[in-house]
Every structure is written in structure tokens, then in C-alpha cells.
Design an enzyme around this catalytic site. Structure first.
Site, short mmCIF file in Angstrom:
data_model
loop_
_atom_site.label_atom_id
_atom_site.label_comp_id
_atom_site.label_asym_id
_atom_site.label_seq_id
_atom_site.Cartn_x
_atom_site.Cartn_y
_atom_site.Cartn_z
N ARG B 127 0.81 -1.33 -0.06
CA ARG B 127 0.23 -0.08 -0.08
C ARG B 127 0.80 1.28 0.09
NH1 ARG B 127 -3.48 -2.97 3.81
NH2 ARG B 127 -5.00 -3.81 2.56
N LYS B 149 2.82 11.23 -11.68
CA LYS B 149 1.92 10.31 -12.17
C LYS B 149 2.79 8.97 -12.65
CE LYS B 149 -1.41 12.99 -15.17
NZ LYS B 149 -1.51 13.26 -16.58
N GLU B 191 8.68 18.16 -25.05
CA GLU B 191 7.94 18.45 -23.71
C GLU B 191 8.57 19.79 -23.18
OE1 GLU B 191 5.25 16.73 -22.57
OE2 GLU B 191 5.64 14.66 -23.29
N LYS B 233 6.58 22.76 -14.39
CA LYS B 233 5.77 21.77 -14.01
C LYS B 233 5.49 21.24 -12.81
CE LYS B 233 4.68 16.99 -14.71
NZ LYS B 233 4.76 15.82 -15.41
N GLU B 243 -5.16 16.38 -11.32
CA GLU B 243 -5.66 16.68 -12.86
C GLU B 243 -6.98 16.93 -12.76
OE1 GLU B 243 -3.58 14.93 -15.82
OE2 GLU B 243 -5.26 15.18 -17.32
#
Lengths: 369, 369
Positions: B127, B149, B191, B233, B243
């Protein structure tokens, strides 16, 4: 069966992740309306198993559809062994081909296995989609559906793969307990008794006094049992969501219990039974280390027996039990932390117990039932 | 190669989940000391691939061991196809048999595939265990290592299975870029250019002016490129970790780009190239919908070309591109949201673009490179 649509709500207070636990008798027909208030997308994936699906799947789908949702029903075969990465892979597939997007919810309809598995899918599908728990066993209603622990098993250990991921709502219809096997009901009572031991002496006394009403599933009494259990768990989870500290007291009986489950290949004891035996182990260890008064141990053992739960682990090997606890995932840095009752109503986390005391404790439960 | 041990740090501000991004040249030998300050357990699982492992594995292990850590090194074969649940299952196994407990960190040493996969393991093993990113590609240093992410692919779609899980530290040694293929370096620049378009006109101008120094890997210039990209970022992620809103502007070029990748079976374009083409698509659509002035489109196309990146998608079918975008996981409720530049330095999220405009936009990029 008495009919009642009054709903009791317990709130789990986690800031922006707070959520309600709704509890009542015969409330499933109203599920769709409650889901609607969550503001989730119009499609819902219902994850269930064939047993629960046959009993309540239609009722849940009808209620959701009446509230304007489209449902995708995914059935996972019954049993702990399907709480696996393989089942998860199939569910991702069902979700994706069913067009589930990031706004759509995953709804778990079932016991702890379904809740843990569906919750793991909700936590990880598209990096997390809304999750709704509709627990149908006592264990799930009082324990596994609350607090956001989700997981699947790894061949080498239970719940090795998981996350902390809170549901948006828990919806517990205690009428589902009328179709639950008595053994599973009793197993759920182990966790209920645990709450009394770790946090609420009055509740423990209530469980002693009301044992006949609970075992006969008297509706008001069972609602009180579920509500009080959820309230206690919610308080502890709110204090420590990701188990950095106090939340560990919820593991009373579990370090021992996991060893009893693992050493019998998860076939002899159901989880709650293993926890019951483990709570007796913990209480015995607490007496031996001078933490718990003897009469409290006697009351704990008596209450566990009253609810038809075991206090001994039969003929398991004591050295193997100790070895197994050191492989539990709760062991950190090679040390096992134990949760021990200090009195009925309060527990402490103890960094280590000597092997001598452990052996002595376990000898007293060997070849007992 | 100039030697420098000065370290620039960008902070990602996420309350209790805040973390530093350390950037410098030839800083890998000091990694162990930085890890030590995190207060993680004494064992670390280093996840890498054979290419990166051969180049930097020893240096990383030596530094960690000198700081008192034991390391378990897990190598995953090179390539996007190993960013899978199957690889994850093998890594859980390595972690478990290696005795990794909840206090021990998972460290990603590699590019985006390794970072995403190792991050998914860190997010889900027991976990969640501490996670450290040591990105070795430009794309990973400026994008995938920052923001939490993590994911693996599903046979039906990229990054379908994942989580938001923040690392405890990102540690970027830009010397690793000297061993990166030029094509991968250029892909990373897509990017970087994106950050200029969506948030920082001065940075865009800097990239125009300093293109020769960047392409020759001038050390101070590259550090500035990585640092500014991370700062932008980090700001956006701090505003919107999961998001729900503004973070979506980081997807400039990605909705189109995913279609170009998917329709070529992920073999013709590397991710950054597809994003470059997608940014041209987005900029063209922004001009057609009256959002972006024509001269800004021209500057965007010119800068993309300057960094050796493609502006057109060759002979893909336009209807199939549009269809593919509607299956992207960013489509919610069957609608595709587009991120379009309003000017160089600012982007907007647009709920829908008509098929007519899309066709018109795409026709201009068909059979182009």
C-alpha cells in the site's frame, strides 16, 4: 423481517476525502438516489460475485438504472483466491471495453474480497475513479469497507499489492446479513469485539449484554453494532489515514491471526476466526507482560466464545507461528510490533515481545479450540 | 565534460507530500547522502534496465552502499512493452523475496518507462513505500519524473493502470544525457518546448535563441532547460495534483499525439515526436478557431523543426485519427477536451472542436514530416 427505511449516517472525516457511511435496514432500493448525489458520471461498473449477484445484483442495477445510470456488471468468482492481479487484469479489461471513463464509478457489491478487489481497480484504473462500497457481509460493513485499505493478494502474501484509496460513500443494508452464513456473521463479530477492546469499554459491555439479540439479528441491535463499529473505525482512520501510528491498533489480533491463517493455508480458519484467536493471544501476552489485568482476559475470552468464535489454534507448531509473524508485512526492519490491550477499552502498540513470553502465550492456546 | 557538483533544487509544493528535485552535473556519486537525509529504511530496491544499469547501476549502488544502504537491483528489459502488469508482478516478487518492508524505498534509475513502472510498484507494494526518482533521460528529467503520475500499460491502452503517487525526491544528473541517443534527447525537447508554449514566453524565446547550445549539450544551458521545465511543471502540479482542472494543460499535444502513437502501433514515433506533431495540430486548431495568432503558429512550427522534431504525421488516415482520440482515456463522457495555445506562453482547455475543423487541421499535416 421488519421493514425500515430510516438511515443512520456515520461520517469519516478526512478533509476533502471525507465520506458518509449510510446504514439501515432494507435501504438498497434507495441506493441509486444516494449515488446520484455524488455527482459521478452516468456509467457505473458493479463488481460482485455470483452468490451476492444472484441475491442483490438485480435490486442494485434496478435502483441505479431508475436513477438514470447505465450499469456494467462484472462478476468475479467467489473466494479469496480471486482477489488477485489476474482478476484485476480482467476487470480493467471489462472497464475499458465497457467504456468506463475517469468520471465513472466502480461499485463493490459484496464482502471483503469484492470490496478490496473493486477498490484496487477504482484506485488504479485511469489513476483513480470514484469508488462506492455496498458491503453485504458483517465483516465488510464493520471493517473492510471503511478506511480505504484496498488490495489484491500476491502469491507470496495477502494484501501485498494495494493502496489507501477512500470510497466516496459506503452504503450498508443490514438486511443483507439475513442471507449471510452464520459462520461468516460470527467471523464479522470478531472485528466488532475488537472495537470494544481497543476503544470502547461500554460497547464491549453492550456486546456482552446483548449477545442473544445480536445473534438473533435483532434489527435495531445489529444497526447499533454496525454503527458503533463504523464510528470507532472512522475516528481512528481520521486520526491516521495511512497507518503511520495510532491506526495500527486496528491490527489487534491480526499479527497473530495472519500467522494462524497462513500456516493453515487459509483453509481452516476464516479471517475473523483467526483474528479472534489472535486477540486471545494478544490478551494473554498482555497479561504475561503485566499490561492487562487477568479478569479482563477472562471477559475477552468469554465474549469471544459467546459469539461462537475459537480461542485456540489447535495443533499448529509454535516455532512456525513465531517465524511466520516475522514475515508478516507489518514487520518493519525485522521487528514485529504487537498491539496489546491495556484494559478493555484501550490498546497499546508494543515494539517487541520476547520469544519466551510468546512461547508461553502460545502454549496455552495450543490444542485448544 | 565539465565537472560540477553544484546542485540546483526545485521544490514541488504539495503540503506534506512536498519534495525536492535536485539537478546538477556529475552529482550521482553524492546520491547516497541525499537518500540518507530522507529517513527511509536501510534497504533499497533499485529498478533499472540493462542499458542504464550497465552505465550507471554500479555508481548508484556504490553511492547508496557507501551511505549505509543495502541494495537490491531489479532489472526490467528495455522497452515500453515491459511497462506491464506482468513486469509489476515480477517486481513485487523481487521486493518480497528481497525482504523489502514498508519503510524501504523503491528507486527508479532510468527513463520514463522505468520511472512509471517503479513508481507503480512503490505506490502499490504494501500500500505504498517511499519512492525515489533518478531519471536518466531528458524526457524523464523534465516531465515524467515530476508530478507523481505512475502507471503501467494495459494491452488495450497506455497508462490505463496507475496512480498519483509522489516521489520523496527526484535526483537528476544531467551528465546522464551524454549517453542518451540524440533521437531521445530531441524527443525530450518536445516536452520542454511545450512548457514554453503553455506557460512561459520568455523560456520559449530562450529555447529559440539557445538552440545551438542546447543541441550541443552545453552544460549550463541544459541545467537551465531542466530547471525551468521542472519549475513550470512543479507550479502546475502544485495547483492541481490530481488533474481535476489546470493540470490538463500539460497535455498540450498529447490528445493528438496519443492518436499518432496508437495508429502507428507505437513503433514509428517515440512519445516526444508524437507530442511535437500533436502540438502543431493543437496550434493549427487554435489558429482555425481564432484563438492563436498565425505568427505564433509559425514560431511554434519553426522551433519544433529547429530541434529536429517532426511537424507532420505522414500518411495516417484522418478519420482514424479522430476516432482514436475519442477512445483516449482523457475523453470524459464521450467528449474530448483539447488543450490549445492562446498565445505563446498561455494555453486554454477547450471542451470540443468540430469534426470539420479537425479534418481541416489534420489535412494540413498529412503526408508531411
Amino acid at each position: 423481517m421488519e421493514k425500515s427505511k430510516s438511515i443512520t449516517t456515520v461520517k469519516v472525516d478526512l478533509g476533502p476525502k471525507s465520506y458518509p457511511i449510510h446504514i439501515g435496514a432494507n435501504i438498497l432500493p434507495g441506493l441509486g438516489d444516494y449515488v446520484k448525489r455524488l455527482g459521478v458520471g452516468s456509467r457505473i461498473m458493479v463488481v460482485t460475485n455470483p452468490t451476492v449477484g444472484a441475491l442483490y445484483g438485480r435490486q442494485v442495477s434496478d435502483s441505479l438504472e431508475a436513477a438514470g445510470f447505465e450499469t456494467i456488471v462484472a462478476e468475479v468468482p467467489d473466494g479469496e483466491k480471486y482477489k488477485s492481479l489476474e482478476s484485476a487484469a480482467l476487470l480493467y479489461d471489462t472497464a475499458f471495453t465497457g467504456g468506463l471513463d475517469r468520471s465513472n464509478a466502480v461499485l463493490a457489491l459484496g464482502g471483503g474480497v469484492i470490496g478490496d478487489l473493486a477498490g484496487f481497480i477504482a484506485a488504479t484504473y485511469m489513476r483513480g475513479v470514484p469508488f462506492i462500497q455496498v458491503p453485504t457481509t458483517l465483516l465488510a460493513q464493520v471493517d473492510s469497507s471503511v478506511g480505504g485499505k484496498v488490495a489484491v493478494n500476491h502469491p507470496r502474501g495477502k494484501n501485498i499489492i494495494g493502496a489507501f484509496y477512500q470510497p466516496r460513500m459506503v452504503f450498508s443494508d443490514i438486511n443483507t446479513l439475513y442471507t449471510l452464513e452464520d459462520r461468516q456473521f460470527r467471523a464479522g463479530m470478531a472485528e466488532v469485539i475488537k472495537y470494544g477492546i481497543i476503544r470502547d469499554r461500554d460497547f464491549f459491555t453492550f456486546l456482552e449484554r446483548e449477545a442473544p439479540a445480536v445473534r438473533q439479528l435483532h434489527i435495531g441491535t445489529v444497526i447499533r453494532v454496525v454503527e458503533t463499529s463504523c464510528r470507532i473505525k472512522a475516528e481512528i482512520v481520521a486520526e491516521d489515514e495511512t497507518e503511520q501510528g495510532i491506526r495500527a491498533i486496528l491490527n489487534l489480533g491480526h499479527t497473530f491471526g495472519h500467522a494462524y491463517e497462513a500456516l493453515t493455508g487459509y483453509s481452516e480458519f476464516v479471517h475473523g476466526e483467526a483474528v479472534a484467536i489472535g486477540m486471545v493471544s494478544a490478551a494473554r501476552a498482555a497479561v504475561k507482560t503485566g499490561l492487562l489485568p487477568e479478569p479482563d482476559l477472562a471477559r475477552i475470552e468469554r465474549l469471544i466464545a459467546t459469539y461462537g468464535l475459537p480461542c485456540g489454534f489447535g495443533n499448529l507448531d509454535i516455532a512456525e507461528i513465531i517465524e511466520s509473524m516475522y514475515h508478516d508485512k507489518k514487520a518493519v526492519g525485522g521487528k514485529v510490533r504487537y498491539v496489546l490491550p491495556e484494559t478493555i477499552g484501550r490498546a497499546a502498540i508494543v515494539p517487541e515481545i520476547s520469544h519466551e513470553i510468546l512461547k508461553n502465550v502460545l502454549q496455552g492456546q495450543q490444542n485448544q479450540v
